[in-house]
Design a protein around this motif. Structure first.
Motif, PDB file in Angstrom:
ATOM      1  N   HIS A 233       5.947 -35.948   3.121  1.00 53.07           N
ATOM      2  CA  HIS A 233       7.320 -35.985   2.240  1.00 53.07           C
ATOM      3  C   HIS A 233       7.825 -37.422   2.269  1.00 53.07           C
ATOM      4  O   HIS A 233       8.136 -37.846   3.468  1.00 53.07           O
ATOM      5  CB  HIS A 233       8.396 -35.287   2.673  1.00 53.07           C
ATOM      6  CG  HIS A 233       9.538 -35.086   1.954  1.00 53.07           C
ATOM      7  ND1 HIS A 233      10.381 -35.696   1.481  1.00 53.07           N
ATOM      8  CD2 HIS A 233       9.712 -33.971   0.945  1.00 53.07           C
ATOM      9  CE1 HIS A 233      11.129 -35.165   0.662  1.00 53.07           C
ATOM     10  NE2 HIS A 233      10.825 -34.349   0.316  1.00 53.07           N
TER      11      HIS A 233
ATOM     12  N   GLN B 250      10.177 -39.141   1.430  1.00 53.01           N
ATOM     13  CA  GLN B 250      11.725 -39.533   1.729  1.00 53.01           C
ATOM     14  C   GLN B 250      12.206 -39.475   2.727  1.00 53.01           C
ATOM     15  O   GLN B 250      11.684 -38.693   3.611  1.00 53.01           O
ATOM     16  CB  GLN B 250      12.656 -38.814   0.795  1.00 53.01           C
ATOM     17  CG  GLN B 250      12.122 -38.773  -0.819  1.00 53.01           C
ATOM     18  CD  GLN B 250      12.681 -37.575  -1.765  1.00 53.01           C
ATOM     19  OE1 GLN B 250      13.764 -37.082  -1.074  1.00 53.01           O
ATOM     20  NE2 GLN B 250      12.748 -37.850  -2.961  1.00 53.01           N
TER      21      GLN B 250
ATOM     22  N   ILE C  92      15.431 -38.586   5.631  1.00 54.44           N
ATOM     23  CA  ILE C  92      16.352 -37.810   6.153  1.00 54.44           C
ATOM     24  C   ILE C  92      17.232 -38.481   6.800  1.00 54.44           C
ATOM     25  O   ILE C  92      16.815 -39.094   7.741  1.00 54.44           O
ATOM     26  CB  ILE C  92      15.714 -36.224   6.365  1.00 54.44           C
ATOM     27  CG1 ILE C  92      15.145 -36.274   7.766  1.00 54.44           C
ATOM     28  CG2 ILE C  92      14.811 -35.768   5.200  1.00 54.44           C
ATOM     29  CD1 ILE C  92      15.085 -35.161   8.106  1.00 54.44           C
TER      30      ILE C  92
ATOM     31  N   LYS D 284      16.622 -26.217   7.542  1.00 55.56           N
ATOM     32  CA  LYS D 284      17.630 -26.086   6.472  1.00 55.56           C
ATOM     33  C   LYS D 284      18.894 -27.038   6.612  1.00 55.56           C
ATOM     34  O   LYS D 284      18.917 -27.389   5.667  1.00 55.56           O
ATOM     35  CB  LYS D 284      18.017 -24.571   6.647  1.00 55.56           C
ATOM     36  CG  LYS D 284      19.052 -24.254   5.426  1.00 55.56           C
ATOM     37  CD  LYS D 284      19.791 -22.873   5.634  1.00 55.56           C
ATOM     38  CE  LYS D 284      20.578 -22.594   4.635  1.00 55.56           C
ATOM     39  NZ  LYS D 284      21.188 -21.145   4.799  1.00 55.56           N
ATOM     40  N   LYS D 285      19.208 -27.119   7.815  1.00 55.26           N
ATOM     41  CA  LYS D 285      20.434 -28.180   7.775  1.00 55.26           C
ATOM     42  C   LYS D 285      20.192 -29.646   7.577  1.00 55.26           C
ATOM     43  O   LYS D 285      20.913 -30.428   7.122  1.00 55.26           O
ATOM     44  CB  LYS D 285      21.025 -27.811   9.336  1.00 55.26           C
ATOM     45  CG  LYS D 285      22.015 -26.676   9.415  1.00 55.26           C
ATOM     46  CD  LYS D 285      22.540 -26.917  10.841  1.00 55.26           C
ATOM     47  CE  LYS D 285      23.401 -25.359  10.928  1.00 55.26           C
ATOM     48  NZ  LYS D 285      24.175 -25.488  12.326  1.00 55.26           N
ATOM     49  N   THR D 286      18.793 -29.931   8.011  1.00 52.99           N
ATOM     50  CA  THR D 286      18.468 -31.313   7.790  1.00 52.99           C
ATOM     51  C   THR D 286      17.683 -31.844   6.447  1.00 52.99           C
ATOM     52  O   THR D 286      17.570 -33.028   6.043  1.00 52.99           O
ATOM     53  CB  THR D 286      17.555 -31.915   9.181  1.00 52.99           C
ATOM     54  OG1 THR D 286      16.262 -30.951   8.877  1.00 52.99           O
ATOM     55  CG2 THR D 286      18.173 -31.684  10.315  1.00 52.99           C
ATOM     56  N   GLY D 287      17.260 -30.661   5.862  1.00 57.15           N
ATOM     57  CA  GLY D 287      16.703 -30.884   4.631  1.00 57.15           C
ATOM     58  C   GLY D 287      15.365 -31.334   4.745  1.00 57.15           C
ATOM     59  O   GLY D 287      14.532 -31.596   3.811  1.00 57.15           O
ATOM     60  N   ALA D 288      14.833 -31.079   6.135  1.00 60.56           N
ATOM     61  CA  ALA D 288      13.250 -31.512   6.462  1.00 60.56           C
ATOM     62  C   ALA D 288      12.497 -30.462   5.754  1.00 60.56           C
ATOM     63  O   ALA D 288      12.657 -29.168   5.954  1.00 60.56           O
ATOM     64  CB  ALA D 288      13.127 -31.805   7.837  1.00 60.56           C
ATOM     65  N   LYS D 289      11.274 -30.965   5.270  1.00 57.38           N
ATOM     66  CA  LYS D 289      10.366 -29.997   4.697  1.00 57.38           C
ATOM     67  C   LYS D 289       9.352 -29.701   5.722  1.00 57.38           C
ATOM     68  O   LYS D 289       8.685 -28.650   5.391  1.00 57.38           O
ATOM     69  CB  LYS D 289       9.511 -30.684   3.869  1.00 57.38           C
ATOM     70  CG  LYS D 289      10.414 -31.151   2.260  1.00 57.38           C
ATOM     71  CD  LYS D 289      11.008 -30.148   1.904  1.00 57.38           C
ATOM     72  CE  LYS D 289      11.976 -30.713   0.531  1.00 57.38           C
ATOM     73  NZ  LYS D 289      12.646 -29.474  -0.235  1.00 57.38           N
TER      74      LYS D 289
END
Length: 214
Positions: free
Chosen positions: A143, A145, A147, A194-199
């Motif tokens: 990924h 991007q 975070i 979920k909270k961090t948006g990490a894949k």
């Protein structure tokens, strides 16, 4: 039921992994292979297969070549590598090409089961034993991007779990250390993603290290 094809050219290793998987009633080993070529042949008949759990180094067609072939012929089947090789070139190639997981063969039973279930549900999991100096390279492939972890959004327990994940502990080891159940730790791990948006876990740990949260 998660249907699995198991590929490893060492029969003793293959049998050991199969026994571990059979302990979970939600997992079913539908076939076994000793090369990538055999896996492709089996996938033609075992159309119910969800996951191919494979070694990288096998005679004939190796695991990475198998992965490329599957991406064209069987794109819906997840590929998880279970290998003894902790080498940057192989790991980064596997993740760049869309592997759903990469585990080292010293991973414990619980981490293996977590990886399979996580992958089937759309996640990407990299072994907690992968050394931190690989994280930046792996993240670029899995990924691109960045975070931003907002520490205030995490509970004290989630921060503890994040620290232990970064130290390379498995779910079971974290559970033992915090006197919690493995299922509870799995829940915290999912909530962190979920909270961090990490894949995936790699992306999560890298961000935590960069932001000096661990």
């Amino acid at each position: 039921m998660i249907n699995i094809i198991l590929a490893d050219d060492h029969k003793l290793v293959q049998n050991g992994i199969k026994l571990l998987l059979q302990e979970d009633p939600s997992l079913h080993v539908v076939a076994e292979a000793s090369s990538g070529t055999e896996v492709l042949q089996l996938l033609e008949t075992h159309t119910e297969t969800d996951v191919v759990l494979t070694d990288i180094m096998m005679p004939g067609m190796d695991g990475l070549t198998l992965q490329n072939e599957m991406a064209v012929k069987f794109p819906s089947v997840k590929v998880i590598f279970l290998s003894m090789y902790n080498e940057i070139k192989q790991i980064s190639t596997a993740m760049k090409n869309g592997a759903s997981g990469y585990l080292l063969k010293d991973a414990d039973h619980q981490e293996l089961l977590f990886c399979i279930n996580f992958a089937v549900n759309g996640g990407v999991y990299v072994s907690s034993r992968i050394t931190t100096n690989l994280l930046s390279v792996l993240d670029a492939y899995t990924h691109p991007q960045e975070i931003n972890i907002i520490a205030e959004q995490l509970t004290e327990r989630e921060m503890q779990v994040l620290q232990l994940i970064a130290e390379g502990l498995t779910n079971m080891e974290i559970a033992d250390k915090l006197f919690l159940s493995k299922r509870t730790i799995e829940g915290h791990r999912q909530e962190l993603l979920k909270k961090t948006g990490a894949k995936n876990t790699v992306m999560l740990i890298r961000a935590a290290v960069v932001q000096r949260l661990v």
